[in-house]
Design a protein around this motif. Sequence first.
Motif, PDB file in Angstrom:
ATOM      1  N   PHE A  66      42.555  36.935  41.762  1.00 25.57           N
ATOM      2  CA  PHE A  66      42.028  37.708  40.640  1.00 25.57           C
ATOM      3  C   PHE A  66      41.086  38.777  41.171  1.00 25.57           C
ATOM      4  O   PHE A  66      40.319  38.523  42.100  1.00 25.57           O
ATOM      5  CB  PHE A  66      41.277  36.797  39.663  1.00 25.57           C
ATOM      6  N   ALA A  67      41.142  39.957  40.563  1.00 23.12           N
ATOM      7  CA  ALA A  67      40.302  41.077  40.992  1.00 23.12           C
ATOM      8  C   ALA A  67      38.909  40.943  40.396  1.00 23.12           C
ATOM      9  O   ALA A  67      38.546  41.609  39.433  1.00 23.12           O
ATOM     10  CB  ALA A  67      40.936  42.394  40.583  1.00 23.12           C
ATOM     11  N   THR A  68      38.144  40.028  40.962  1.00 18.57           N
ATOM     12  CA  THR A  68      36.763  39.819  40.528  1.00 18.57           C
ATOM     13  C   THR A  68      35.849  39.988  41.724  1.00 18.57           C
ATOM     14  O   THR A  68      36.296  40.035  42.863  1.00 18.57           O
ATOM     15  CB  THR A  68      36.583  38.396  39.940  1.00 18.57           C
ATOM     16  N   VAL A  69      34.562  40.067  41.452  1.00 22.85           N
ATOM     17  CA  VAL A  69      33.577  40.137  42.522  1.00 22.85           C
ATOM     18  C   VAL A  69      32.646  38.947  42.360  1.00 22.85           C
ATOM     19  O   VAL A  69      31.983  38.838  41.337  1.00 22.85           O
ATOM     20  CB  VAL A  69      32.769  41.457  42.474  1.00 22.85           C
ATOM     21  N   PRO A  70      32.602  38.022  43.299  1.00 21.98           N
ATOM     22  CA  PRO A  70      33.453  37.902  44.481  1.00 21.98           C
ATOM     23  C   PRO A  70      34.883  37.550  44.087  1.00 21.98           C
ATOM     24  O   PRO A  70      35.123  37.073  42.974  1.00 21.98           O
ATOM     25  CB  PRO A  70      32.806  36.770  45.279  1.00 21.98           C
ATOM     26  N   PRO A  71      35.839  37.753  45.004  1.00 23.24           N
ATOM     27  CA  PRO A  71      37.246  37.476  44.680  1.00 23.24           C
ATOM     28  C   PRO A  71      37.457  36.010  44.304  1.00 23.24           C
ATOM     29  O   PRO A  71      36.859  35.119  44.892  1.00 23.24           O
ATOM     30  CB  PRO A  71      37.986  37.797  45.981  1.00 23.24           C
ATOM     31  N   THR A  72      38.277  35.776  43.307  1.00 24.47           N
ATOM     32  CA  THR A  72      38.617  34.429  42.872  1.00 24.47           C
ATOM     33  C   THR A  72      40.080  34.172  43.206  1.00 24.47           C
ATOM     34  O   THR A  72      40.932  35.016  42.943  1.00 24.47           O
ATOM     35  CB  THR A  72      38.417  34.290  41.346  1.00 24.47           C
ATOM     36  N   VAL A  73      40.336  33.005  43.783  1.00 22.54           N
ATOM     37  CA  VAL A  73      41.695  32.628  44.147  1.00 22.54           C
ATOM     38  C   VAL A  73      41.956  31.229  43.625  1.00 22.54           C
ATOM     39  O   VAL A  73      41.127  30.338  43.775  1.00 22.54           O
ATOM     40  CB  VAL A  73      41.899  32.662  45.679  1.00 22.54           C
ATOM     41  N   GLU A  74      43.109  31.042  42.983  1.00 18.73           N
ATOM     42  CA  GLU A  74      43.504  29.728  42.484  1.00 18.73           C
ATOM     43  C   GLU A  74      44.809  29.303  43.137  1.00 18.73           C
ATOM     44  O   GLU A  74      45.672  30.131  43.408  1.00 18.73           O
ATOM     45  CB  GLU A  74      43.705  29.747  40.967  1.00 18.73           C
TER      46      GLU A  74
END
Length: 108
Positions: free
Chosen positions: A74-82
């Motif tokens: 996901f394009a978030t700050v910090p990056p999120t990965v599932e």
Amino acid sequence: MDKENIEKSENKCELQKILDIIGGKWSMSIIYALISDKKRFKELERMIPGISTRMLVKELKNMEENGIVTRTAFATVPPTVEYNLTPKGRKLEPIINELYKWGLEHIN
């Protein structure tokens, strides 16, 4: 070489291929953690005592390449990965549950 030895040799080769896909030291623990639902990277790291960040990354990449898990960034700050099990990975659930039961019976 007789037919029986050829078949045994071929079975060993197939077994090695299977173990290359799911036989990493931490693979079963990762799959077990993902059975209930998708998890973020840090959740997996916390759920698997003793695994290093580097090893978790390596195992997840291998499992992703082999179609066992999917990775969603996901394009978030910090990056999120599932991470989530694929249908192919879900087919391992009964096997892992049986291994777990076997372990409970045979570990002293």
